[in-house]
Design an enzyme around this catalytic site. Structure first.
Site, PDB file in Angstrom:
ATOM      1  N   GLU A  49       0.874  -1.169   0.000  1.00 34.07           N
ATOM      2  CA  GLU A  49       0.000   0.000   0.000  1.00 34.07           C
ATOM      3  C   GLU A  49       0.908   1.215   0.000  1.00 34.07           C
ATOM      4  O   GLU A  49       1.590   1.477   0.995  1.00 34.07           O
ATOM      5  CB  GLU A  49      -0.885   0.018   1.248  1.00 34.07           C
ATOM      6  CG  GLU A  49      -1.991  -1.005   1.187  1.00 34.07           C
ATOM      7  CD  GLU A  49      -2.914  -0.943   2.409  1.00 34.07           C
ATOM      8  OE1 GLU A  49      -3.852  -1.742   2.438  1.00 34.07           O
ATOM      9  OE2 GLU A  49      -2.682  -0.115   3.319  1.00 34.07           O
ATOM     10  N   ASP A  60      -4.758   9.247  10.872  1.00 36.35           N
ATOM     11  CA  ASP A  60      -3.443   8.705  11.195  1.00 36.35           C
ATOM     12  C   ASP A  60      -2.911   9.183  12.531  1.00 36.35           C
ATOM     13  O   ASP A  60      -3.096  10.338  12.914  1.00 36.35           O
ATOM     14  CB  ASP A  60      -2.442   9.080  10.093  1.00 36.35           C
ATOM     15  CG  ASP A  60      -2.656   8.236   8.855  1.00 36.35           C
ATOM     16  OD1 ASP A  60      -2.620   7.000   8.977  1.00 36.35           O
ATOM     17  OD2 ASP A  60      -2.882   8.812   7.780  1.00 36.35           O
TER      18      ASP A  60
END
Ligand SMILES: Cc1ncc(COP(=O)(O)O)c(C=O)c1O
Lengths: 267, 400
Positions: A49, A60
């Site tokens: 990814e 995140d």
């Protein structure tokens, strides 16, 4: 055949689960990314990814936030990331999806992105904050250029929505194993296995699990259930701690190997 | 057109192409739950009655409509009227939304509230509502804003809120919202995100607008009572867009009434020096909504600047983007310098010290008034300037 489909077919034959390695493209610098991907592949990663850094990464935790900041400071853009994929394809056939927040891709243009990403050798994409209700124009372009769109499913996703998300996905479905942002955790959440079981009832696509997973024992805990396990922050922490180190790639390879060892299914 | 605009958003939260929902998948269900609870409350007369009662007895509604006669005479043109949201408890319009969401949350049974704040006015209003309802309160605030709006940090803490400094990006409102969203992604089961403006993912732009629509409802009636007619132009500052949409909404069907939103022109026109989304931005997605956005060529969000922390933000509520494209409202910007001048002028002419945010709307009224003899302007004075004393000291050193 799309490399993602080929990868999951091969894994099934080999009686092992996929190690899906997330890395932020361009960290520590754009010219290192291909080398790091090759190291991950050498260590046993099955799918990459490749993260597009974004200025405001709301899903995140600190490790990937900082990786993104470094990558942006180093001048990473979508166009440069597609160049990295082109370069990678000279020596590797590893399955790869582009992992991004929506806005950089929206700005690049869905059609232009799908066309250029397919031409560069990407196999799919995952856009974290593109909800399926809004995804029509994106899906159209992804299909047109034979790229696999992957959607996220979470513990709060009700079964009928899970069906829509898996029907809109190709290659695999990504299950978010826990509440919260990305980042390493001590334990695998109880939610993870429950979510895999819930998804199995709805879809035949391979199921990958991610968020908070970082250690070989996490891999062993999930190997009986998942088709693939995603690790991101643990790799980006290695980058963070070895920004100047000449053996950064070796360390990435070693971590991938240690994680992959936990993904064999003993039957 | 006017009536269809008033009926928006659609079922998915769209105002034309704008708005919608762009969030991590895990937040879709909590947002659905919030929307359902909101629609239920909206249909319940007891909810509205309780909110009206609190608005009156706790917050001080209705706020006056005031004819600023000396200012009008001084400018020698339009007659300027001020909607005095600055007189509300906690010092700005923000309390309207906090009481609404607070009451809603007390029905939903959550006990932990998170919020972001720029100028600190939303944080202060949230802290007050949390004290009132007995909720735990955590407010995320950029460290630059904590510095420049320090009186509000103290007020929040005094009312029992925990203020968490955010040291990312430009350390302003955008970064505070990002951090609040990260908290929510982890804690949505126990926590309500009390978003402070008419932005973010559906249902926030609709819900926050509805809680502020009382501004325009009151003002319209007061204006008719006072003058026998409607204003020619509405003026309001636009940060996320809550005080402006609150004023505009009831007037959308009044075709003779022009609407002007005033953004932060900052210190110049280069990207990074202002927060004028409509003149300097283009549509994109930030913080869950599709709207005009200050971004670079690669889709990275631009830094912004304004002397006013409450207007210092890279995107704008999606309904404004729709009103902009429809030509129903006009959006202009006002520089830091002109906003500070407007603070001085209103203070001296009327004995009213406006917040720096609100001063942007005042400045635009001041600019237009001389050439608008016979017209009536209605300016939303969204907040008072007490919080800005430190900035006034820096920018107006001659006052000591
Ligand atoms: C007094 C005042 N007015 C206006 C604003 C801008 O927000 P909005 O555009 O949502 O009204 C703020 C925000 O902090 C504020 O404190």
């Amino acid at each position: 055949m799309n490399r993602i489909d080929a990868t999951f077919a091969r894994l099934k034959q080999q009686q092992t689960r996929g190690l899906i390695a997330y890395i932020t493209a361009g960290d520590p610098s754009p010219d290192r990314t291909v080398e790091l991907i090759l190291a991950l592949e050498a260590g046993g990663a099955d799918l990459i990814e490749l993260g597009v850094p974004f200025s405001d990464p709301i899903a995140d935790g600190p490790v990937i936030q900082k990786a993104g900041e470094r990558a942006l400071r180093a001048g990473t853009t979508v166009a440069k990331i597609l160049d990295m994929i082109r370069e990678l394809r000279r020596s590797s056939e590893i399955a790869l999806i582009v992992f991004s927040y929506l806005n950089p891709i929206l700005r690049y243009g869905f059609e232009r992105f799908a066309k250029d990403a397919a031409q560069a050798g990407a196999d799919g994409a995952l856009l974290t904050d593109l909800n399926v209700e809004e995804a029509g124009p994106y899906l159209e372009q992804m299909r047109k250029y034979s790229l696999h769109p992957v959607f996220l499913v979470s513990q709060t996703t009700p079964p009928d929505r899970l069906r829509v998300l898996s029907q809109s996905s190709a290659g695999f479905v990504y299950l978010v194993s826990r509440a919260g942002v990305t980042g390493e955790r001590d334990r695998v959440s109880d939610q993870a296995v429950r979510l895999i079981e819930k998804a199995r009832r709805v879809t035949d696509l391979p199921l990958a699990v991610g968020f908070g997973l970082s250690r070989p024992e996490h891999m062993r805990a999930l190997a009986p259930y998942a088709d693939g396990v995603v690790v991101g922050s643990a790799f980006m922490r290695v980058v963070e701690q070895n920004l100047q180190a000449p053996d950064l790639a070796d360390k990435m390879r070693d971590l991938a190997a240690a994680l992959k060892a936990g993904l064999k299914v003993s039957e | 057109m006017a009536t269809t605009t008033a009926a928006l958003p659609d079922a998915l939260g769209h105002f034309g192409p704008y708005g919608g929902r762009y969030v991590p998948e895990i937040l879709v269900a909590p947002l659905d739950q919030l929307e359902a609870a909101y629609r239920q409350a909206q249909a319940d007369p007891a909810f509205q009655a309780e909110l009206d009662d609190l608005s009156q007895r706790f917050a001080g509604r209705p706020t006056p409509l005031y004819h600023a006669k000396r200012l009008s005479r001084h400018l020698g043109g339009a007659d300027i009227y001020l909607k005095r949201e600055d007189l509300l408890h906690t010092g700005a319009h923000k309390i309207n939304n906090c009481l609404g969401q607070g009451l809603l949350v007390s029905r939903m049974g959550k006990k932990r509230i998170i919020a972001e704040t720029g100028a600190g006015q939303h944080g202060v209003a949230t802290a007050a509502a949390c004290a009132l309802f007995g909720f735990e309160c955590i407010v995320y605030m950029g460290e630059e804003d904590m510095r420049r709006q320090s009186p509000n940090v103290f007020r929040m803490r005094l009312m029992g809120a925990e203020v968490v400094g955010v040291d990312a990006g430009s350390r302003t409102l955008k970064d505070a919202i990002s951090e609040a969203m990260r908290d929510w992604v982890a804690n949505f089961e126990t926590t309500h995100y009390l978003l402070g403006s008419a932005l973010g993912p559906h249902p926030y732009p609709m819900m926050v607008r509805d809680f502020h629509a009382v501004i325009g409802r009151e003002a319209r009636q007061q204006f008719q009572e006072l003058t026998g007619g409607l204003p020619d132009i509405l003026l309001a500052c636009v940060g996320g867009g809550s005080n402006s949409i609150g004023l505009f909404h009831r007037f959308l069907g009044d075709e003779s009434v022009k609407m002007v939103g005033v953004e932060a022109g900052g210190r110049g026109q280069a990207l990074g020096d202002h927060a004028a989304r409509f003149s300097g931005g283009s549509p994109g997605v930030l913080h869950g909504t599709y709207s005009y956005l200050l971004q670079d060529d690669d889709g990275q969000i631009a830094l912004t600047h304004s002397v006013s922390a409450g207007l210092d933000y890279a995107t704008v509520g999606p309904e404004h983007s729709w009103l902009h494209d429809q030509g129903r409202a006009e959006y202009v910007s006002c520089s830091d310098e002109d906003a500070v001048e407007a603070v001085k002028l209103l203070s001296r002419m009327e004995g009213i010290i406006p917040a720096l945010e609100s001063a942007h709307a005042v400045a635009e009224a001041v600019r237009r008034a001389p050439a608008a003899k016979g017209q009536k302007f209605l300016v939303n004075l969204s907040g008072r300037g007490d919080k800005d004393i430190g900035i006034f000291r820096e920018t107006l050193p001659d006052l000591g």
